[in-house]
Design a protein around this motif. Structure first.
Motif, PDB file in Angstrom:
ATOM      1  N   GLU A 196      -3.351  30.685 -14.385  1.00 50.63           N
ATOM      2  CA  GLU A 196      -2.189  31.530 -14.627  1.00 50.63           C
ATOM      3  C   GLU A 196      -2.565  33.002 -14.776  1.00 50.63           C
ATOM      4  N   TRP A 197      -3.800  33.282 -15.254  1.00 52.38           N
ATOM      5  CA  TRP A 197      -4.168  34.677 -15.490  1.00 52.38           C
ATOM      6  C   TRP A 197      -5.387  35.142 -14.707  1.00 52.38           C
ATOM      7  N   ASP A 198      -6.203  34.223 -14.180  1.00 47.12           N
ATOM      8  CA  ASP A 198      -7.403  34.611 -13.439  1.00 47.12           C
ATOM      9  C   ASP A 198      -7.148  34.478 -11.942  1.00 47.12           C
ATOM     10  N   PRO A 199      -7.103  35.590 -11.209  1.00 47.92           N
ATOM     11  CA  PRO A 199      -6.794  35.520  -9.774  1.00 47.92           C
ATOM     12  C   PRO A 199      -7.882  34.855  -8.948  1.00 47.92           C
ATOM     13  N   ALA A 200      -9.072  34.642  -9.528  1.00 47.36           N
ATOM     14  CA  ALA A 200     -10.162  34.029  -8.777  1.00 47.36           C
ATOM     15  C   ALA A 200     -10.137  32.507  -8.841  1.00 47.36           C
ATOM     16  N   VAL A 201      -9.348  31.938  -9.739  1.00 46.03           N
ATOM     17  CA  VAL A 201      -9.322  30.489  -9.935  1.00 46.03           C
ATOM     18  C   VAL A 201      -8.002  29.925  -9.428  1.00 46.03           C
ATOM     19  N   GLY A 202      -8.095  28.965  -8.491  1.00 44.49           N
ATOM     20  CA  GLY A 202      -6.899  28.350  -7.943  1.00 44.49           C
ATOM     21  C   GLY A 202      -6.468  27.116  -8.704  1.00 44.49           C
ATOM     22  N   THR A 203      -7.395  26.195  -8.906  1.00 44.71           N
ATOM     23  CA  THR A 203      -7.116  24.969  -9.651  1.00 44.71           C
ATOM     24  C   THR A 203      -8.312  24.657 -10.537  1.00 44.71           C
ATOM     25  N   ILE A 204      -8.074  23.855 -11.569  1.00 42.84           N
ATOM     26  CA  ILE A 204      -9.152  23.462 -12.469  1.00 42.84           C
ATOM     27  C   ILE A 204      -8.908  22.035 -12.952  1.00 42.84           C
ATOM     28  N   ASP A 205      -9.970  21.256 -12.980  1.00 38.19           N
ATOM     29  CA  ASP A 205      -9.901  19.892 -13.489  1.00 38.19           C
ATOM     30  C   ASP A 205     -10.174  19.945 -14.988  1.00 38.19           C
ATOM     31  N   ALA A 206      -9.099  19.996 -15.766  1.00 38.83           N
ATOM     32  CA  ALA A 206      -9.231  20.213 -17.210  1.00 38.83           C
ATOM     33  C   ALA A 206      -8.910  18.957 -18.011  1.00 38.83           C
ATOM     34  N   ASP A 207      -9.095  17.785 -17.411  1.00 43.70           N
ATOM     35  CA  ASP A 207      -8.832  16.542 -18.150  1.00 43.70           C
ATOM     36  C   ASP A 207      -9.774  16.383 -19.329  1.00 43.70           C
ATOM     37  N   ASP A 208     -11.023  16.813 -19.133  1.00 48.19           N
ATOM     38  CA  ASP A 208     -12.009  16.750 -20.215  1.00 48.19           C
ATOM     39  C   ASP A 208     -11.801  17.973 -21.109  1.00 48.19           C
ATOM     40  N   THR A 209     -11.336  17.754 -22.310  1.00 49.71           N
ATOM     41  CA  THR A 209     -10.995  18.883 -23.182  1.00 49.71           C
ATOM     42  C   THR A 209     -12.209  19.580 -23.762  1.00 49.71           C
ATOM     43  N   THR A 210     -13.391  18.975 -23.643  1.00 50.64           N
ATOM     44  CA  THR A 210     -14.580  19.579 -24.239  1.00 50.64           C
ATOM     45  C   THR A 210     -15.342  20.475 -23.275  1.00 50.64           C
ATOM     46  N   GLY A 211     -15.117  20.314 -21.966  1.00 54.04           N
ATOM     47  CA  GLY A 211     -15.833  21.126 -20.992  1.00 54.04           C
ATOM     48  C   GLY A 211     -17.314  20.789 -20.935  1.00 54.04           C
ATOM     49  N   PRO A 212     -18.044  21.415 -20.000  1.00 57.72           N
ATOM     50  CA  PRO A 212     -17.547  22.381 -19.007  1.00 57.72           C
ATOM     51  C   PRO A 212     -16.635  21.723 -17.973  1.00 57.72           C
ATOM     52  N   TRP A 213     -15.902  22.582 -17.258  1.00 57.17           N
ATOM     53  CA  TRP A 213     -14.932  22.098 -16.294  1.00 57.17           C
ATOM     54  C   TRP A 213     -15.293  22.571 -14.898  1.00 57.17           C
ATOM     55  N   GLU A 214     -14.797  21.852 -13.900  1.00 59.36           N
ATOM     56  CA  GLU A 214     -14.995  22.258 -12.514  1.00 59.36           C
ATOM     57  C   GLU A 214     -13.695  22.841 -11.988  1.00 59.36           C
ATOM     58  N   GLU A 239     -17.005  27.436 -18.430  1.00 54.93           N
ATOM     59  CA  GLU A 239     -17.474  27.061 -19.767  1.00 54.93           C
ATOM     60  C   GLU A 239     -16.788  27.936 -20.816  1.00 54.93           C
ATOM     61  N   LEU A 240     -16.395  27.313 -21.919  1.00 50.69           N
ATOM     62  CA  LEU A 240     -15.854  28.043 -23.057  1.00 50.69           C
ATOM     63  C   LEU A 240     -17.012  28.332 -24.006  1.00 50.69           C
ATOM     64  N   MET A 241     -17.474  29.590 -24.013  1.00 46.79           N
ATOM     65  CA  MET A 241     -18.678  29.957 -24.749  1.00 46.79           C
ATOM     66  C   MET A 241     -18.394  30.214 -26.228  1.00 46.79           C
ATOM     67  N   GLU A 242     -17.258  30.828 -26.527  1.00 47.54           N
ATOM     68  CA  GLU A 242     -16.873  31.093 -27.912  1.00 47.54           C
ATOM     69  C   GLU A 242     -15.367  30.925 -28.045  1.00 47.54           C
ATOM     70  N   CYS A 243     -14.943  30.409 -29.187  1.00 47.10           N
ATOM     71  CA  CYS A 243     -13.513  30.222 -29.432  1.00 47.10           C
ATOM     72  C   CYS A 243     -13.286  30.278 -30.936  1.00 47.10           C
ATOM     73  N   SER A 247      -8.689  35.107 -32.938  1.00 47.82           N
ATOM     74  CA  SER A 247      -8.986  36.452 -32.453  1.00 47.82           C
ATOM     75  C   SER A 247     -10.006  36.565 -31.324  1.00 47.82           C
ATOM     76  N   LEU A 248     -10.796  35.539 -31.011  1.00 41.71           N
ATOM     77  CA  LEU A 248     -11.860  35.712 -30.029  1.00 41.71           C
ATOM     78  C   LEU A 248     -11.977  34.505 -29.103  1.00 41.71           C
ATOM     79  N   ILE A 249     -12.028  34.796 -27.791  1.00 38.90           N
ATOM     80  CA  ILE A 249     -12.219  33.766 -26.771  1.00 38.90           C
ATOM     81  C   ILE A 249     -13.196  34.324 -25.745  1.00 38.90           C
ATOM     82  N   ARG A 250     -14.168  33.506 -25.320  1.00 37.46           N
ATOM     83  CA  ARG A 250     -15.107  33.949 -24.285  1.00 37.46           C
ATOM     84  C   ARG A 250     -15.287  32.830 -23.259  1.00 37.46           C
ATOM     85  N   TRP A 251     -15.018  33.168 -21.988  1.00 35.53           N
ATOM     86  CA  TRP A 251     -15.194  32.239 -20.875  1.00 35.53           C
ATOM     87  C   TRP A 251     -16.356  32.676 -20.001  1.00 35.53           C
ATOM     88  N   ARG A 252     -17.039  31.685 -19.417  1.00 30.12           N
ATOM     89  CA  ARG A 252     -18.122  31.971 -18.459  1.00 30.12           C
ATOM     90  C   ARG A 252     -17.832  31.219 -17.167  1.00 30.12           C
TER      91      ARG A 252
END
Length: 325
Positions: A196-214, A239-243, A247-252
């Protein structure tokens, strides 16, 4: 950030938001009223002052729609000010500035004006047609008082964050979302909502809530045009590096099929602001270590490449704000 880079980044963001607003009215010519709407979600001084005086996005939208209806009524045409559509800018094409909007943007960067949102707002107030003054008065904002506040308040400057080491290229941009911090947190902390917010990502397999995701890179623009992506860059690892709520979220983001590619870090720092949430977004490219990497960093630090980083941040900003508009 240099004056040129800051002005260019501001103009890019305002242009995008204004043309998005124009698309709600079903027009392709972005005018000064659409530019005013874009300023209501600006994170810098122009937007902060407008929101502080009660000129938020919804209020300004209603005033612009009422002004359009009143103008049409003068020539005997009835209209429905509540019948506006959704933003379709990214699904359509052919948008241009009107001549008077272009004049405002040029004057905001001329002379001692720096081309930031405060300069654009100041120029809009002085625009001779009187349209902006009429809209401001519809939302009980006195143009004279607004001008005085622009004079009194020191402009907030956006500055690039210092890189973590000599092997990174990093830029920071302050954003504003017209939504609560909880709602913004729900958007930016969810792997499934990254497209919804990253123009580089089209789809994501987010069934696994712990990640990492493809994830799969976007191969089609919202308007249906194909986006060319090399095979090795089609698959991404997320990968969700920090959450740290709230106030803070970091994605890789990295490309497992392109071993020499540069991973991308996207950080979000959230804080409450009048009328919504202020977001400090940082984009960092991790460059290759070693002598070659140092040469790459020196090349990327050129102003043009730094501007490209801020353009990418502006695209992320557009994605975030579009969710809440």
């Amino acid at each position: 950030m240099s004056r040129f880079t800051h002005a260019a980044a501001t103009m890019h963001t305002l242009s995008l938001a204004a043309m998005e607003e124009a698309s709600r009215f079903g027009v392709r010519d972005a005018d000064i009223d659409h530019l005013l709407l874009a300023l209501t979600i600006d994170p810098d001084t122009g937007g902060q002052i407008l929101r502080g005086m009660g000129a938020g996005l919804d209020t300004a939208r209603a005033a612009v729609a009422a002004q359009h209806a009143a103008q049409l009524e003068l020539v005997g045409i009835a209209s429905d000010p509540d019948g506006l559509g959704r933003i379709v800018f990214h699904e359509t094409s052919g948008y241009e500035w009107t001549e008077r909007a272009l004049t405002v943007l040029k004057e905001a960067s001329s002379g001692d004006r720096r081309g930031d949102s405060a300069a654009v707002l100041r120029t809009l107030i002085d625009e001779p047609s009187g349209l902006i003054e009429e809209i401001l008065r519809r939302i009980d904002v006195d143009p004279g008082v607004l001008s005085a506040r622009l004079d009194d308040v020191q402009r907030l400057r956006l500055a690039p964050q210092q890189a973590r080491d000599t092997h990174t290229l990093s830029g920071t941009r302050t954003l504003f979302a017209p939504a609560s911090r909880d709602d913004v947190w729900a958007l930016l902390s969810s792997a499934s909502r990254i497209p919804e917010w990253d123009p580089a990502v089209g789809t994501i397999d987010a069934d696994d809530t712990t990640g990492p995701w493809e994830a799969e890179s976007r191969t089609q623009a919202p308007d249906g045009r194909p986006v060319r992506v090399k095979d090795e860059f089609r698959r991404q690892r997320v990968e969700l590096m920090e959450c740290e709520r709230p106030s803070l979220i970091r994605w890789r983001f990295s490309y497992p099929d392109a071993v020499r590619s540069n991973p991308r870090l996207v950080d979000f720092e959230l804080e409450h602001a009048a009328g919504g949430t202020q977001i400090r977004a940082t984009l960092t490219w991790e460059t290759t270590r070693g002598r070659g990497g140092r040469r790459l960093v020196r090349a990327l630090l050129k102003p043009l490449h730094r501007l490209l980083v801020f353009t990418q941040l502006a695209q992320i900003e557009s994605g975030i704000t579009r969710v809440f508009r």
